[in-house]
Enzyme design. Sequence first.
Site, short mmCIF file in Angstrom:
data_model
loop_
_atom_site.label_atom_id
_atom_site.label_comp_id
_atom_site.label_asym_id
_atom_site.label_seq_id
_atom_site.Cartn_x
_atom_site.Cartn_y
_atom_site.Cartn_z
N ASP A 1 0.83 -1.20 0.00
CA ASP A 1 0.00 0.00 0.00
C ASP A 1 0.87 1.26 0.00
OD1 ASP A 1 -2.73 1.11 0.33
OD2 ASP A 1 -1.92 1.89 2.20
N GLU B 1 14.38 -15.20 0.90
CA GLU B 1 14.73 -16.19 1.92
C GLU B 1 13.78 -17.38 1.88
OE1 GLU B 1 14.28 -14.20 5.70
OE2 GLU B 1 15.86 -12.74 5.22
C1 GLC Z 1 -4.16 3.08 -0.69
C2 GLC Z 1 -5.38 2.21 -0.66
C3 GLC Z 1 -6.54 3.05 -0.19
C4 GLC Z 1 -6.24 3.58 1.19
C5 GLC Z 1 -4.93 4.35 1.21
C6 GLC Z 1 -4.45 4.60 2.60
O1 GLC Z 1 -4.19 4.03 -1.68
O2 GLC Z 1 -5.59 1.61 -1.90
O3 GLC Z 1 -7.73 2.33 -0.20
O4 GLC Z 1 -7.27 4.41 1.62
O5 GLC Z 1 -3.91 3.63 0.56
O6 GLC Z 1 -3.93 3.43 3.17
#
Ligand code: GLC
Length: 557
Positions: free
Chosen positions: A204, A267
Amino acid sequence: MTRTAPWWRSAVIYQVYIRSFADANGDGVGDIAGIRSRLPYLKSLGVDAVWINPWYKSPMADHGYDVADYRAIDPLFGTVAEAEQLIEEAHRHGIRVIPDIVPNHTSDQHAWFRAALAAGPGSPERERYVFRSGRGPGGAEPPNDWVSCFGGPAWTRLPDGDWYLHLFAPQQPDLNWQHPEVRAEFESILRFWFSRGVDGFRIDVAHGLVKHPELPDLPPRQEPAVLGPLISRESAGDRPRSHVDHPHWDRDEVHDIYRAWRRVADEFPGDRSFVAEAWADSPERLAAYVREDGLHTAFNFDFLMSGWDAKELRTVIDDSLAMLGAVGAPATWVLSNHDVMRHPSRYGRRATKRWTANEPYRPDGPADLELGTRRARAAALLMLALPGGAYVYQGEELGLPEVEDLPEDLLQDPVWERSGHTDRGRDGCRVPLPWSGGTAPYGFSPDGASAAPWLPQPEAWGELSVAAQTADPASMLELYREALRLRREHPALGDGTLAWLDTGESVLAFRRDPGFVCVVNLSPEPCPLPAHTSVLLSSGPLADGLLPPDHAVWLAV
Ligand code: GLC
């Protein structure tokens, strides 16, 4: 190809937005048991892997993207034991499992952040996050002018006077990735899940972890360059966008982190793999994430943001293949996800131009869903014929449109509040899936469920359910099934290269060897097909051997 290429070079990965996929315990929210019960469906759809949105313990301020404990599953979704069962059962179905990892920020309920609050200004506990004193008299102004992706300032002040940084909601404090404990902790979390059998991670906000050490203001007259999920549309910009040295997005130092992560993945036996959610200014910048000693793949949002326009799509495809090919990485293609308007609703609008700006999304009038769905069918055949891997967002295979009329009092995305009710946010692409039956919850929850689905499903969704579409050769579901079946069997599809055929400006046509051609008609007129031996699959009926507008076809040549 003589050597078998690793699976992730050509995988079709199905995105499971866990809250909305399948609810086994009847509380109106999807769960791990629900995913387990639908593995046969995923198997019959023909996907290679699932990416599961965050399932960790979370107060759900951003539906799981605010993680309180990375080694625990939220009770709403299940337990770690159930996650292990899911991984094992998915593997038995030949499906790999890729959870989401959220390294840019934690929840404000994470033990580290609670400790930081308790320990007070200047404490070592605060160094794992980004705490600063404010500017101006009494430090009453935020430390700089950064803005939250969800609207408003990126800083919140505590009663003790310190400010802390959150590029997203205030409940999502940003971690300090210069801190060795932060780095060590995430490597340990990766090992925790790798040793439980996961095949990789979706990372993310992969482009956001490293901040400029001096936290300078945004460059003058510079909007925050790439605001992650909150992309909106604007008229076509000149490509490629120029890269700006941004204080918190896509900084070069971020790649050190991923080189270390790659060593962790290596790993473990089997081909474990990472996919980055990285919003970069250009295919060149994106390619930097996927070098041999870095991550394996990255989402190609340029494809998703492209309008329904032959020239634009071709430029995006060429640039992506060239830049990623130069570093030996496969492309990935994506049309929809849990952060953007579903593509039948995007393609059903006049302004289908490339999106670039950071303004809140504002649709230009109602969508023509018949048109949008026709284009979505063609787009699926285009995407699945391109070299590399592809992502299918749950419900895309059913042709679900964006739900644009959710009642305001039910909206849950923090974007709605943070934007001062000017941006409805992302709930419209997150409505629970229809599986069967003529009325809500359409098999999403079991009969006699104690609660209604967490977002209401539209009345007409019975027609779009899995059961209604199964075995209907004209349905979106059967188009996806057939395309995925052909893709698995045809030696020309998946990883590899393409060669464009000369078909004029508004028709995309390319050859893949051996013996495969894909044609997509983005012109307003029916177009003739290149010489072929048979039609393998088409997004709709041909008319006198011509491909109608907004249609695509796969040919054997
Ligand atoms: C990313 C995710 C989104 C989330 C953001 C904060 O862009 O796809 O859904 O709100 O990160 O974590």
